[in-house]
Design an enzyme around this catalytic site. Structure first.
Site, PDB file in Angstrom:
ATOM      1  N   PHE A 147     -18.926 -28.614 -22.162  1.00 43.01           N
ATOM      2  CA  PHE A 147     -19.576 -27.203 -21.593  1.00 43.01           C
ATOM      3  C   PHE A 147     -19.583 -26.424 -22.461  1.00 43.01           C
ATOM      4  O   PHE A 147     -18.816 -25.841 -23.213  1.00 43.01           O
ATOM      5  CB  PHE A 147     -18.416 -26.635 -20.425  1.00 43.01           C
ATOM      6  N   ASP A 232     -17.348 -25.770 -31.287  1.00 46.15           N
ATOM      7  CA  ASP A 232     -17.806 -24.739 -30.394  1.00 46.15           C
ATOM      8  C   ASP A 232     -16.332 -24.313 -29.866  1.00 46.15           C
ATOM      9  O   ASP A 232     -15.647 -24.885 -29.201  1.00 46.15           O
ATOM     10  CB  ASP A 232     -18.472 -25.393 -29.126  1.00 46.15           C
ATOM     11  N   LYS A 261     -17.354 -15.133 -26.328  1.00 47.81           N
ATOM     12  CA  LYS A 261     -16.414 -14.541 -25.308  1.00 47.81           C
ATOM     13  C   LYS A 261     -15.595 -13.147 -25.867  1.00 47.81           C
ATOM     14  O   LYS A 261     -15.775 -12.314 -25.741  1.00 47.81           O
ATOM     15  CB  LYS A 261     -15.765 -15.543 -24.863  1.00 47.81           C
TER      16      LYS A 261
END
Length: 406
Positions: A147, A232, A261
């Site tokens: 993801f 990531d 984030k």
């Protein structure tokens, strides 16, 4: 004298969303109005312990005083210039972020998906300018069940059919291999490979932690084949796993690090591609940009976030409370929980499907005053703010025990 505004109920507000909001989410039926630390409060005044923390965007809790103060201070001075001009916050943000991560240069962006897209562009440009890959033939190796975001490029190399179906045609240039399989990566890498792009821990897939040695193996393989290692860490980074970065658990350093984030402190979207000088120097003026990327408000908040991490306090808290989390989940295995994976304050918990789906378990926990989110099947994710106390964490574990016992 005007009458006070009527306070709407949760049911009224949820119903009001239906005709006007695209139905791209299926949120739990709770309407949050206020928050502080690890707690949120709905419009009726009910309090819930937030055990999701905005998918790690709220690593430092809701409205952390240092971050709110930094945002207020900057709001009173300057919020946006675009990168057409310099601003007085960006250089310090970049300097301190590179010092924290051990890399050399920063490409500031806004959202996590933007960071991934930017990382893909940078890897391809490096392949053509430095590695000598023929034009328009660069490939990137990615892992199944990944993801990395929701853009058309990214969902094109997803193996989640819900994310993919109906959004093609997709961009070429990606090779998908099984996660946690070094031999598969080695078989996929060839003279056209620009990069191997992986999550050190797969979050959306259910907090999937690779075998010891996997990340070190990826690092060795990419060095040997003159290929970039792109990590990531948008969910796994910035203290979540008990280290600043999840790759630190194997003492490896990627060539390119993708952050987002938590970098915005739950206040503004902030993301970044952080990389070696050799990699990021391939970009030249006009080849990539963002109106809001590196804006002074984002840079001020991002600098304050880095400041919270520089002491190591939050990393230590995540590691120490992570042991409490592991112990509590271990005690539930065979008692409604069939298995779990955890690192730091991050866990994927597989509940016995006979007890309920992940969604049903999340709704039961909500009724007990705890907010979590489901993922595939009967798996729920736990990712509380790193500010959570031991007592609060144990109360959440107690609620989970009660729910799975039912």
């Amino acid at each position: 004298m005007s009458a006070p505004a009527r306070v709407h109920t949760s049911a009224e507000l949820i119903g009001a969303e239906e005709p006007v909001l695209a139905h791209n989410y299926h949120p739990l039926p709770v309407v949050v109005a206020r928050a502080e630390g690890a707690w949120v409060e709905d419009v009726e005044g009910r309090r819930y312990l937030d055990m999701l923390a905005g998918y790690s965007a709220l690593n430092f809790g809701h409205r952390h005083p240092a971050l709110i103060e930094a945002a207020h201070r900057q709001l009173d001075r300057l919020t946006l210039t675009s990168r057409a001009f310099h601003n007085d916050q960006l250089a310090e943000f970049a300097e301190r972020l590179t010092a924290l991560t051990g890399l050399d240069m920063v490409l500031p962006m806004n959202t996590g998906a933007e960071a991934v897209e930017s990382g893909i562009k940078v890897a391809r440009k490096w392949a053509y300018d430095v590695k000598g890959v023929p034009a328009d033939s660069a490939t990137i190796v990615v892992a199944a069940e990944n993801f990395h975001g929701r853009t058309t490029t990214i969902v094109g190399f997803s193996t989640d059919e819900t994310a993919r179906t109906g959004f093609g045609p997709f961009a070429p240039g990606f090779k998908v291999v099984p996660y946690n399989d070094l031999a598969a990566i080695e078989a996929a890498v060839d003279e056209t490979t620009a990069a191997v792009l992986i999550e050190p821990i797969q979050g959306e897939a259910g907090v999937i932690i690779p075998d010891d040695g996997y990340l070190a193996g990826v690092r060795e393989l990419t060095r040997r084949t003159n290929t970039l290692f792109v990590a990531d860490e948008i969910q796994s980074g910035l203290g979540r796993t008990g280290r600043t970065l999840a790759v630190e658990h194997e003492n490896v350093m990627p060539d390119v690090l993708l952050l987002g984030k938590a970098l915005g402190g739950g206040i503004v979207p902030v993301s970044a591609v952080v990389a070696t000088r050799e990699v990021l120097r391939v970009l030249h003026p006009g080849e990539h940009g963002s109106t809001f990327g590196g804006n002074p408000l984002a840079a001020a908040v991002g600098t304050a976030v880095v400041g919270l991490l520089e002491s190591g306090e939050f990393q230590r808290r995540a590691a120490e409370l992570g042991e409490v989390l592991r112990a509590g989940l271990s005690a539930l295995v065979g008692r409604g929980v069939v298995g779990f994976r955890a690192r730091g304050l991050w866990a994927g918990v597989d509940v016995d499907p006979a007890i309920g789906t992940g969604r049903e378990i999340s709704e039961r926990l909500m009724r007990e005053g705890f907010l979590v989110k489901d993922t595939h099947g009967s798996t729920i994710r736990l990712a509380p703010p790193l500010t959570i106390t031991r007592e609060e964490l144990e109360s959440a574990l107690g609620a989970l025990e009660k729910v799975v016992a039912q």
